[in-house]
Design an enzyme around this catalytic site. Structure first.
Site, short mmCIF file in Angstrom:
data_model
loop_
_atom_site.label_atom_id
_atom_site.label_comp_id
_atom_site.label_asym_id
_atom_site.label_seq_id
_atom_site.Cartn_x
_atom_site.Cartn_y
_atom_site.Cartn_z
CG HIS A 114 7.76 -3.15 10.80
ND1 HIS A 114 7.21 -4.14 10.03
CD2 HIS A 114 8.10 -2.15 9.95
CE1 HIS A 114 7.20 -3.75 8.76
NE2 HIS A 114 7.74 -2.56 8.68
CG ASP A 129 -0.34 -0.32 2.50
OD1 ASP A 129 0.86 -0.63 2.51
OD2 ASP A 129 -1.03 -0.27 3.53
CD GLU A 160 10.07 2.45 11.32
OE1 GLU A 160 9.10 1.74 11.68
OE2 GLU A 160 10.08 3.10 10.26
ZN LIG Z 1 8.05 -1.09 7.00
#
Ligand SMILES: [Zn+2]
Length: 464
Positions: A318, A125, A321
């Site tokens: 994830h 997306d 980050e």
């Molecule tokens: Zn990512």
């Protein structure tokens, strides 16, 4: 970041959080740095001139705590074949399959960058053609902030560091044109493969959250859509069709990863079910994305990851980050992640970092994304990517959300080359790392690694 920044119903709770109030940015020199998407190639040369006009000298100073000597043994292990290779002829980029065949944009790319050959994480997306958004917006009567490609790009892209709210608002602007429409979902998947083929990719793993493209059997229904009849299961089906058609037409290999969202643990059981149902029907892994600061009831994620592990479904998360090293620790030790998305904050915990180096955990790094989302507030010369490189860590470079960041993978290559002393040999090595850490089955993975090694002149024989 504050939680309220991330609680808007219907926004994509993506990975790219940012603490907008922390510190000042010291890489202002990059404010002129602009990269443009492959479908926006008319301005490509101009952008390249802008990049080249900044002659930032690479200092060669290692990030705090790194010693060149401790990187050596690991590096040798990773390089293995590469150690023996002969000087790579420039023509080895000819294995950039698809470029010459598809008439891709290679000629516009600056030498001597090695084209990407194996890519791991890109968000579906965040990699949509603006023309496609306009087409479906018009067709479905959905209001968009502009009716031309340039106008739309101005609204939905970031080219300077922002905050999470700004980043998420971009999805709000264009996702209603795509979500909940089977044809649109198939088309973005198909075009994604086309784009990657044109960039010279021969293998890619694309990730997305099925619920964020659905308008039925999803609570809450995202993007303020009206209830329709496209379920998360339908979404996976449509994406698969698009990816498989693209694979056939563009002769590259594509797999997919289904994302759980941190703030939606109630979606995770269904995502796990879809991973199982579509296992190896493009789907190879489960991911966890979203705001790392959310301390919600994580049992939904935990159960899904436990079952993923016992079912042989690969796992990436994830983590680190913008979140702390603790999030990475949990990802690896509790969720049994094999790869970490970003992971820049791992350096807060040297012990953990050492453990991950020993375990050869793969880090999916996205320097340009980390700059625009504020995940990394250092200058590029001191970016964590540099330490991963110097320590011989297992990592790759990736574009994350190329539409919103107006980038291609070459943006990241160029940044690391300009500011972090990356050489062509390093690009080859990280591509091999990406291939070795991909979620293909062993036999296919070996073939991919071999293909790359052959392209890079690392092997002489033709037997496999
Ligand atoms: Zn990512």
């Amino acid at each position: 970041m504050s939680n309220e920044e991330n609680t808007r119903e219907g926004s994509a709770p993506r990975s790219c959080g940012v603490d907008s109030g922390r510190g000042s940015r010291d890489n202002k020199q990059l404010s002129n740095y602009k990269e443009i998407s492959p479908w926006h190639s008319a301005n490509h040369r101009r952008a390249e001139r802008e990049v080249c006009s900044f002659q930032g000298k690479t200092s060669g100073v290692l990030s705090a705590g790194v010693s060149a000597s401790n990187s050596q043994p690991k590096k040798q292990r990773l390089l293995g074949v590469q150690e023996k290779r002969q000087v790579r002829p420039r023509t080895c980029c000819s294995l950039t399959l698809g470029l010459s065949k598809t008439g891709g944009s290679r000629s516009m790319l600056p030498p001597p960058l090695t084209a990407e050959l194996a890519r791991i994480p890109v968000h579906l997306d965040g990699a949509i053609k603006p023309e496609t958004i306009l087409h479906f917006g018009k067709k479905r009567g959905i209001h968009l902030p502009a009716d031309t490609t340039d106008g739309l790009l101005k609204q939905i892209t970031c080219d300077k560091p922002g905050c999470l709210t700004t980043f998420l608002q971009k999805f709000d602007l264009y996702m209603p044109a795509i979500a909940g429409d089977r044809e649109a979902i198939r088309k973005i998947a198909y075009e994604f493969v086309e784009m990657k083929a044109k960039e010279g990719v021969i293998y890619v793993e694309v990730r997305y959250c099925p619920h964020l493209l659905a308008n039925c059997e999803v609570d809450p229904i995202p993007w303020n859509q009206k209830k329709g009849d496209v379920t998360p299961d339908d979404v996976v089906n449509c994406v698969n069709q698009g990816l498989k058609d693209g694979e056939k037409d563009f002769n590259i290999k594509v797999k997919s990863i289904l994302c759980c969202m941190r703030d939606k643990p109630c979606w995770s059981p269904e995502i796990l079910r879809l991973c199982k149902k579509y296992w190896n029907d493009t789907v190879v892994a489960i991911d966890l994305a979203g705001d790392e600061s959310i301390i919600a009831d994580c049992s939904g994620h935990l159960e899904a990851y436990k079952e993923a592990e016992s079912s042989g479904i690969h796992r990436t998360v994830h983590a680190g980050e913008v979140g702390s090293s603790q999030v990475i620790k949990e990802a690896v030790n509790i969720l049994k992640a094999e790869r970490i998305g970003h992971g820049y904050h791992v350096f807060e915990d040297e012990q953990l970092y050492k453990q991950l180096l020993e375990q050869n955990v793969h880090f999916e790094l996205c320097p340009w994304s980390s700059y625009l989302t504020g995940a990394c507030k250092t200058s590029f010369k001191e970016h964590p990517v540099k330490r991963f490189k110097n320590d011989g860590a297992n990592y790759s470079l990736n574009s994350d959300d190329p539409l919103i960041f107006r980038s291609t993978i070459n943006t990241d290559y160029r940044i690391t080359q300009e500011y972090m002393e990356f050489t062509e040999q390093e690009f080859e090595k990280l591509n091999i790392n990406a291939a070795k850490s991909c979620f293909l089955e062993e036999k296919e993975k070996k073939e991919l690694v071999y293909k790359l090694q052959k392209a890079y002149g690392m092997v002489k024989s033709t037997e496999f």
